[in-house]
Design a protein around this motif. Structure first.
Motif, PDB file in Angstrom:
ATOM      1  N   ALA A  76      26.865   7.240 -39.655  1.00  0.00           N
ATOM      2  CA  ALA A  76      26.282   6.042 -38.926  1.00  0.00           C
ATOM      3  C   ALA A  76      25.302   5.175 -39.686  1.00  0.00           C
ATOM      4  O   ALA A  76      25.501   3.996 -39.276  1.00  0.00           O
ATOM      5  N   VAL A  77      24.967   5.652 -40.801  1.00  0.00           N
ATOM      6  CA  VAL A  77      24.185   4.630 -41.815  1.00  0.00           C
ATOM      7  C   VAL A  77      25.131   3.485 -42.305  1.00  0.00           C
ATOM      8  O   VAL A  77      24.848   2.505 -42.505  1.00  0.00           O
ATOM      9  N   TRP A  78      26.300   4.262 -42.780  1.00  0.00           N
ATOM     10  CA  TRP A  78      27.258   3.466 -43.677  1.00  0.00           C
ATOM     11  C   TRP A  78      27.837   2.240 -42.675  1.00  0.00           C
ATOM     12  O   TRP A  78      27.855   1.061 -42.980  1.00  0.00           O
ATOM     13  N   SER A  79      28.123   2.900 -41.342  1.00  0.00           N
ATOM     14  CA  SER A  79      28.808   1.864 -40.481  1.00  0.00           C
ATOM     15  C   SER A  79      27.772   0.689 -40.025  1.00  0.00           C
ATOM     16  O   SER A  79      28.280  -0.566 -40.007  1.00  0.00           O
ATOM     17  N   LEU A  80      26.338   1.228 -39.901  1.00  0.00           N
ATOM     18  CA  LEU A  80      25.448   0.127 -39.569  1.00  0.00           C
ATOM     19  C   LEU A  80      25.047  -0.813 -40.903  1.00  0.00           C
ATOM     20  O   LEU A  80      25.040  -2.030 -40.693  1.00  0.00           O
ATOM     21  N   THR A  81      25.335  -0.154 -42.056  1.00  0.00           N
ATOM     22  CA  THR A  81      25.196  -1.099 -43.118  1.00  0.00           C
ATOM     23  C   THR A  81      25.958  -1.993 -43.326  1.00  0.00           C
ATOM     24  O   THR A  81      25.898  -3.415 -43.725  1.00  0.00           O
ATOM     25  N   GLN A  82      27.413  -1.757 -42.965  1.00  0.00           N
ATOM     26  CA  GLN A  82      28.655  -2.489 -43.000  1.00  0.00           C
ATOM     27  C   GLN A  82      28.271  -3.861 -42.084  1.00  0.00           C
ATOM     28  O   GLN A  82      28.598  -5.091 -42.297  1.00  0.00           O
ATOM     29  N   LEU A  83      27.931  -3.557 -40.716  1.00  0.00           N
ATOM     30  CA  LEU A  83      27.628  -4.705 -39.808  1.00  0.00           C
ATOM     31  C   LEU A  83      26.470  -5.406 -40.364  1.00  0.00           C
ATOM     32  O   LEU A  83      26.838  -6.611 -40.000  1.00  0.00           O
ATOM     33  N   VAL A  84      25.457  -5.006 -40.774  1.00  0.00           N
ATOM     34  CA  VAL A  84      24.423  -5.769 -41.130  1.00  0.00           C
ATOM     35  C   VAL A  84      24.864  -6.682 -42.269  1.00  0.00           C
ATOM     36  O   VAL A  84      24.509  -7.782 -42.354  1.00  0.00           O
ATOM     37  N   ALA A  85      25.509  -6.197 -43.243  1.00  0.00           N
ATOM     38  CA  ALA A  85      26.078  -6.920 -44.331  1.00  0.00           C
ATOM     39  C   ALA A  85      26.919  -8.162 -44.006  1.00  0.00           C
ATOM     40  O   ALA A  85      26.737  -9.267 -44.366  1.00  0.00           O
ATOM     41  N   ARG A  86      27.978  -7.810 -42.986  1.00  0.00           N
ATOM     42  CA  ARG A  86      28.775  -9.052 -42.453  1.00  0.00           C
ATOM     43  C   ARG A  86      27.739  -9.733 -41.876  1.00  0.00           C
ATOM     44  O   ARG A  86      28.132 -11.221 -41.924  1.00  0.00           O
ATOM     45  N   GLY A  87      26.659  -9.496 -41.018  1.00  0.00           N
ATOM     46  CA  GLY A  87      25.787 -10.361 -40.427  1.00  0.00           C
ATOM     47  C   GLY A  87      24.973 -11.043 -41.446  1.00  0.00           C
ATOM     48  O   GLY A  87      24.677 -12.365 -40.958  1.00  0.00           O
ATOM     49  N   ILE A  88      24.687 -10.514 -42.415  1.00  0.00           N
ATOM     50  CA  ILE A  88      23.875 -11.300 -43.188  1.00  0.00           C
ATOM     51  C   ILE A  88      24.933 -12.490 -43.844  1.00  0.00           C
ATOM     52  O   ILE A  88      24.424 -13.472 -44.103  1.00  0.00           O
ATOM     53  N   ARG A  89      25.967 -11.971 -44.315  1.00  0.00           N
ATOM     54  CA  ARG A  89      26.836 -12.928 -44.874  1.00  0.00           C
ATOM     55  C   ARG A  89      27.266 -14.096 -44.024  1.00  0.00           C
ATOM     56  O   ARG A  89      27.403 -15.128 -44.261  1.00  0.00           O
ATOM     57  N   ALA A  90      27.313 -13.971 -42.810  1.00  0.00           N
ATOM     58  CA  ALA A  90      27.770 -14.882 -41.734  1.00  0.00           C
ATOM     59  C   ALA A  90      26.525 -15.698 -41.351  1.00  0.00           C
ATOM     60  O   ALA A  90      27.062 -16.744 -40.996  1.00  0.00           O
ATOM     61  N   SER A  91      25.269 -15.381 -41.678  1.00  0.00           N
ATOM     62  CA  SER A  91      24.104 -15.932 -40.794  1.00  0.00           C
ATOM     63  C   SER A  91      23.162 -16.635 -41.757  1.00  0.00           C
ATOM     64  O   SER A  91      22.286 -17.258 -41.433  1.00  0.00           O
ATOM     65  N   TYR A  92      23.081 -16.160 -43.167  1.00  0.00           N
ATOM     66  CA  TYR A  92      22.095 -16.452 -43.998  1.00  0.00           C
ATOM     67  C   TYR A  92      22.245 -17.611 -45.013  1.00  0.00           C
ATOM     68  O   TYR A  92      21.440 -17.730 -46.168  1.00  0.00           O
ATOM     69  N   ASP A  93      23.606 -17.875 -44.936  1.00  0.00           N
ATOM     70  CA  ASP A  93      23.957 -19.117 -45.945  1.00  0.00           C
ATOM     71  C   ASP A  93      23.816 -18.457 -47.338  1.00  0.00           C
ATOM     72  O   ASP A  93      23.051 -19.244 -48.259  1.00  0.00           O
TER      73      ASP A  93
END
Length: 161
Positions: A76-93
């Motif tokens: 669960a932690v790893w799955s959410l980590t991946q989603l967060v990493a994708r979200g950061i990469r897509a939205s933080y410039d």
């Protein structure tokens, strides 16, 4: 084989406290960006100068370190980590992300509840050379990053004990 515990007997876990509705300047409900059954993600209250908006991904069950983490919680932690990493990469410039997780004092752990750091990375940010420059950030500065990630992740973000 269980690891040696380093948390004091009277340890007041900030990550468990946040889940139970115990708020303070470093733990606000507005920091939470995603909640799943077994893990949650929140904007970190401590930032390095070139990496604002870092996120912590945390198992919902109190577990001190990686050695004692159940496989279901690890997934669960790893799955959410991946989603967060994708979200950061897509939205933080940002140009990329780095992920860190520490175990025991010699491994750099200083909060006695397992958590994974997800850092936005920028060219020349010198993240690993600037440890002594990390600072606690007010909740008003964390909120825009939290809202950005909530908007892109579109996951529940309400913690309930």
């Amino acid at each position: 084989m269980a690891a040696i515990s380093h948390q004091p007997a009277d340890y007041d876990c900030p990550f468990c406290r946040l889940q139970q509705g115990g708020f303070d300047e470093r733990n606000q409900p507005t920091d939470v960006v995603a909640v799943t059954e077994r893990a949650y993600a929140r904007i970190a209250p401590k930032w390095w100068p070139g990496n604002p908006g870092a996120v912590l991904v945390i198992p919902r069950v109190h577990v001190e370190n990686l050695y004692d983490l159940a496989p279901e919680d690890a997934a669960a932690v790893w799955s959410l980590t991946q989603l967060v990493a994708r979200g950061i990469r897509a939205s933080y410039d940002c140009a990329g992300v780095s992920i860190r997780q520490h175990n025991e004092p010699a491994g750099g752990q200083d909060v006695w509840h397992l958590h994974v750091h997800v850092f936005p990375r920028h060219e020349g940010d010198r993240l690993y050379q600037r440890h002594d420059e990390a600072m606690w950030v007010p909740s008003r500065d964390r909120e825009p990053f939290a809202q950005t990630l909530r908007d892109i992740l579109r996951l529940p973000h309400e913690l309930s004990g």
